[in-house]
Design a protein around this motif. Structure first.
Motif, short mmCIF file in Angstrom:
data_model
loop_
_atom_site.label_atom_id
_atom_site.label_comp_id
_atom_site.label_asym_id
_atom_site.label_seq_id
_atom_site.Cartn_x
_atom_site.Cartn_y
_atom_site.Cartn_z
N ASN A 9 -6.70 -24.46 -17.32
CA ASN A 9 -6.95 -25.89 -17.15
C ASN A 9 -5.78 -26.63 -16.53
N ALA A 10 -4.59 -26.04 -16.63
CA ALA A 10 -3.38 -26.65 -16.06
C ALA A 10 -2.47 -25.56 -15.51
N PRO A 11 -2.92 -24.87 -14.44
CA PRO A 11 -2.15 -23.73 -13.95
C PRO A 11 -0.73 -24.07 -13.52
N GLY A 12 -0.51 -25.29 -13.04
CA GLY A 12 0.83 -25.69 -12.61
C GLY A 12 1.80 -25.86 -13.75
N GLU A 13 1.29 -26.02 -14.96
CA GLU A 13 2.14 -26.26 -16.12
C GLU A 13 2.36 -25.00 -16.96
N SER A 14 1.80 -23.88 -16.53
CA SER A 14 1.81 -22.70 -17.38
C SER A 14 3.10 -21.90 -17.30
N GLY A 15 3.91 -22.12 -16.27
CA GLY A 15 5.14 -21.35 -16.14
C GLY A 15 4.90 -19.96 -15.60
N PHE A 16 3.71 -19.71 -15.07
CA PHE A 16 3.37 -18.42 -14.48
C PHE A 16 2.98 -18.68 -13.04
N ASP A 17 3.84 -18.27 -12.11
CA ASP A 17 3.69 -18.59 -10.69
C ASP A 17 2.61 -17.73 -10.05
N ILE A 18 1.52 -18.38 -9.63
CA ILE A 18 0.42 -17.65 -8.99
C ILE A 18 0.31 -18.02 -7.51
N SER A 19 1.43 -18.44 -6.90
CA SER A 19 1.38 -18.94 -5.53
C SER A 19 1.15 -17.85 -4.48
N SER A 20 1.47 -16.61 -4.82
CA SER A 20 1.24 -15.51 -3.88
C SER A 20 1.20 -14.19 -4.66
N VAL A 21 0.75 -13.16 -3.99
CA VAL A 21 0.70 -11.84 -4.63
C VAL A 21 2.10 -11.42 -5.08
N SER A 22 3.09 -11.63 -4.23
CA SER A 22 4.46 -11.21 -4.59
C SER A 22 4.98 -11.98 -5.79
N ARG A 23 4.64 -13.27 -5.91
CA ARG A 23 5.08 -14.06 -7.07
C ARG A 23 4.39 -13.57 -8.34
N ILE A 24 3.11 -13.23 -8.24
CA ILE A 24 2.40 -12.71 -9.42
C ILE A 24 3.03 -11.40 -9.86
N VAL A 25 3.33 -10.51 -8.91
CA VAL A 25 3.98 -9.25 -9.24
C VAL A 25 5.32 -9.51 -9.92
N ALA A 26 6.12 -10.43 -9.37
CA ALA A 26 7.44 -10.75 -9.95
C ALA A 26 7.29 -11.30 -11.37
N GLU A 27 6.31 -12.15 -11.58
CA GLU A 27 6.09 -12.74 -12.90
C GLU A 27 5.68 -11.66 -13.90
N VAL A 28 4.80 -10.75 -13.50
CA VAL A 28 4.37 -9.68 -14.40
C VAL A 28 5.55 -8.76 -14.71
N GLU A 29 6.35 -8.43 -13.70
CA GLU A 29 7.54 -7.60 -13.94
C GLU A 29 8.48 -8.26 -14.93
N ARG A 30 8.65 -9.57 -14.81
CA ARG A 30 9.52 -10.32 -15.73
C ARG A 30 8.96 -10.26 -17.16
N LEU A 31 7.67 -10.49 -17.29
CA LEU A 31 7.06 -10.47 -18.62
C LEU A 31 7.13 -9.08 -19.25
N VAL A 32 6.89 -8.05 -18.44
CA VAL A 32 6.96 -6.68 -18.95
C VAL A 32 8.39 -6.41 -19.45
N ALA A 33 9.38 -6.80 -18.67
CA ALA A 33 10.79 -6.58 -19.05
C ALA A 33 11.11 -7.33 -20.34
N GLU A 34 10.66 -8.60 -20.44
CA GLU A 34 10.95 -9.41 -21.63
C GLU A 34 10.26 -8.86 -22.87
N GLN A 35 9.01 -8.48 -22.75
CA GLN A 35 8.23 -8.09 -23.92
C GLN A 35 8.47 -6.65 -24.35
N HIS A 36 9.11 -5.88 -23.48
CA HIS A 36 9.39 -4.49 -23.84
C HIS A 36 10.90 -4.22 -23.93
#
Length: 86
Positions: free
Chosen positions: A58-85
């Motif tokens: 409902n508020a993608p701009g406020e979520s702190g998860f960058d979906i602006s491009s495929v490379s940004r999504i990959v970078a965000e997932v890599e960051r989350l994987v590193a943080e959570q593991h």
């Protein structure tokens, strides 16, 4: 399988494309992924990597998860994987 490969596969599946057709600078709009397909992609990413994605459809701009491009999504997932593991 690395994060980039898996994320590209997930996005390609949602876009009904071959992973080889997905380029890192493409946007979700370029891929033809609408908000419903994006939500499906987020769920699939969470399951694939056992992470929690801070995304609010409902508020993608406020979520702190960058979906602006495929490379940004990959970078965000890599960051989350590193943080959570860490």
């Amino acid at each position: 399988m690395d994060v980039k490969t898996k994320v590209v596969e997930i996005l390609a599946e949602q876009a009904v494309l071959e992973p080889s057709d997905v380029e890192m600078d493409m946007t979700l709009e370029d891929l033809g992924i609408d908000s419903m397909a994006l939500v499906e992609s987020i769920f699939t990413i969470e399951e694939a990597f056992d992470i929690s994605v801070p995304f609010n459809a409902n508020a993608p701009g406020e979520s702190g998860f960058d979906i602006s491009s495929v490379s940004r999504i990959v970078a965000e997932v890599e960051r989350l994987v590193a943080e959570q593991h860490a």
